[in-house]
Motif scaffolding. Structure first.
Motif, PDB file in Angstrom:
ATOM      1  N   ARG A   1       0.842  -1.195   0.000  1.00 52.42           N
ATOM      2  CA  ARG A   1       0.000   0.000   0.000  1.00 52.42           C
ATOM      3  C   ARG A   1       0.883   1.253   0.000  1.00 52.42           C
ATOM      4  NH1 ARG A   1      -4.475   1.762   4.495  1.00 52.42           N
ATOM      5  NH2 ARG A   1      -4.463   3.905   3.809  1.00 52.42           N
ATOM      6  N   VAL A   2       0.515   2.204  -0.813  1.00 53.64           N
ATOM      7  CA  VAL A   2       1.261   3.456  -0.884  1.00 53.64           C
ATOM      8  C   VAL A   2       0.741   4.393   0.186  1.00 53.64           C
ATOM      9  CG1 VAL A   2       1.788   5.463  -2.319  1.00 53.64           C
ATOM     10  CG2 VAL A   2       1.658   3.196  -3.355  1.00 53.64           C
ATOM     11  N   ARG A   3       1.645   4.922   0.987  1.00 52.11           N
ATOM     12  CA  ARG A   3       1.281   5.902   2.009  1.00 52.11           C
ATOM     13  C   ARG A   3       2.100   7.158   1.764  1.00 52.11           C
ATOM     14  NH1 ARG A   3       2.227   2.162   7.036  1.00 52.11           N
ATOM     15  NH2 ARG A   3       1.494   0.332   5.961  1.00 52.11           N
ATOM     16  N   PHE A   4       1.436   8.269   1.697  1.00 44.24           N
ATOM     17  CA  PHE A   4       2.111   9.538   1.454  1.00 44.24           C
ATOM     18  C   PHE A   4       2.700  10.083   2.742  1.00 44.24           C
ATOM     19  CE2 PHE A   4      -0.989   9.350  -2.039  1.00 44.24           C
ATOM     20  CZ  PHE A   4      -0.126   9.498  -3.103  1.00 44.24           C
ATOM     21  N   VAL A   5       3.741  10.880   2.602  1.00 50.36           N
ATOM     22  CA  VAL A   5       4.360  11.532   3.753  1.00 50.36           C
ATOM     23  C   VAL A   5       3.430  12.630   4.266  1.00 50.36           C
ATOM     24  CG1 VAL A   5       6.714  11.047   3.002  1.00 50.36           C
ATOM     25  CG2 VAL A   5       5.618  13.171   2.304  1.00 50.36           C
ATOM     26  N   ALA A   6       3.658  13.035   5.496  1.00 47.87           N
ATOM     27  CA  ALA A   6       2.865  14.117   6.075  1.00 47.87           C
ATOM     28  C   ALA A   6       3.071  15.390   5.258  1.00 47.87           C
ATOM     29  CB  ALA A   6       3.272  14.351   7.519  1.00 47.87           C
TER      30      ALA A   6
END
Length: 69
Positions: free
Chosen positions: A2-7
């Motif tokens: 799963r791709v999770r974006f940075v804050a």
């Protein structure tokens, strides 16, 4: 996977690292778009060196805290 974006990914265009990568792309695209007679006046090594320098600065920019960005 799963791709999770940075804050703060929505504001990534303000990060120095992203701006440096965009500039490096623009330099290379501009070089490719130049008419051959104009491009012949600029050594290819200079264009490559400038692009590499901008990308290295982008790495440094990613490591610097950017409170205002």
């Amino acid at each position: 996977m799963r791709v999770r974006f940075v804050a703060g990914a929505r504001m990534a265009w303000r990060w120095w690292s992203v701006q440096a990568m965009a500039l490096a792309v623009a330099i290379q695209a501009g070089w490719q778009a130049m008419p051959p007679d104009m491009a012949a006046r600029i050594p290819e090594g200079v264009v490559t060196g400038v692009s590499i320098a901008v990308l290295v600065l982008g790495i440094a920019g990613r490591l610097v805290r950017q409170d205002d960005a």
